[in-house]
Enzyme design. Structure first.
Site, mmCIF file in Angstrom:
data_model
loop_
_atom_site.group_PDB
_atom_site.id
_atom_site.type_symbol
_atom_site.label_atom_id
_atom_site.label_comp_id
_atom_site.label_asym_id
_atom_site.label_seq_id
_atom_site.Cartn_x
_atom_site.Cartn_y
_atom_site.Cartn_z
ATOM 1 N N ARG A 45 0.853 -1.188 0.000
ATOM 2 C CA ARG A 45 0.000 0.000 0.000
ATOM 3 C C ARG A 45 0.889 1.238 0.000
ATOM 4 N NH1 ARG A 45 -3.268 -2.891 -1.484
ATOM 5 N NH2 ARG A 45 -5.382 -3.304 -0.724
ATOM 6 N N GLU A 74 2.591 13.117 -6.192
ATOM 7 C CA GLU A 74 3.914 13.643 -5.854
ATOM 8 C C GLU A 74 5.030 12.786 -6.420
ATOM 9 O OE1 GLU A 74 4.284 15.209 -1.656
ATOM 10 O OE2 GLU A 74 2.397 14.095 -1.475
ATOM 11 N N HIS A 86 -1.264 -0.932 -11.166
ATOM 12 C CA HIS A 86 -1.680 -1.863 -10.111
ATOM 13 C C HIS A 86 -2.432 -3.020 -10.755
ATOM 14 C CE1 HIS A 86 -2.592 -3.133 -6.085
ATOM 15 N NE2 HIS A 86 -3.895 -3.119 -6.317
#
Length: 204
Positions: A45, A74, A86
């Protein structure tokens, strides 16, 4: 211990769940213990890694590469950050296995009435008993509903050979194997019981 692993490892991969205790577990303190030039891989995560502390460690050369499938805004476009989709569960092998599993579970429901991995209904499986007829009953998960079902069968002199009842949230599911065949009149009576959603007959 962990400090030794952090200090001596060239590659560090993160494989832990995100909890209140593990959030930002990779931070300025843990990053400072890592060997200079370490490659950090995070496929668990994104919130396990403190982004600002990570960017500082990249600037200082402590982390030479950061690979993750949880990139935030970012991290996108930052040198030495390798963001990947993912999609670990979308390999050709896993897609094929998922398709096979789905087909097998649908066949199991159609042929035997067993429910496996349903979202709304409970996991409910009952091995078939030779020489019996099976009915499945989807119904609301409310008190005093199994009693009327079995009483209705008993009133028609139908003997229950095997039975299972499972519930999940607002819904429940009952599988009953009977020694005798069930007639339409009895099916209608079962269907009229308060809370019953659907009655299905599955022949051998």
């Amino acid at each position: 211990n962990v400090d030794v692993l952090l200090a001596e490892s060239d590659y560090i991969t993160i494989h832990i769940p995100l909890t209140d205790e593990t959030r930002n577990i990779i931070n300025k303190e843990t990053l400072s213990k890592m060997k200079k030039g370490v490659r950090l891989l995070n496929f668990s995560r994104g919130e396990l890694v403190n982004t600002s502390d990570l960017l500082e460690a990249i600037d200082k050369g402590i982390v030479s590469k950061y690979v993750t499938d949880f990139p935030n805004e970012e991290l996108i476009g930052v040198e030495n950050v390798i963001p990947i989709p993912h999609l670990g569960a979308s390999t050709p092998e896993s897609e094929e296995n998922c398709a096979v599993m789905a087909v097998e579970q649908i066949i199991e429901y159609i042929e035997n009435g067993n429910i496996i991995n349903s979202v709304n209904y409970p996991h409910c499986e009952l091995p078939r008993s030779p020489g019996t007829q099976r009915i499945t009953i989807a119904h609301k998960n409310i008190p005093n509903i199994v009693g009327p079902i079995t009483s209705t069968l008993a009133a028609q002199n139908i003997n229950i050979s095997n039975m299972i009842n499972k519930s999940k949230g607002n819904y429940a599911y009952t599988i009953i194997d009977m020694d005798e065949e069930i007639c339409k009149q009895t099916l209608d009576k079962l269907s009229s019981i308060f809370g019953v959603i659907k009655v299905r007959v599955i022949n051998n």
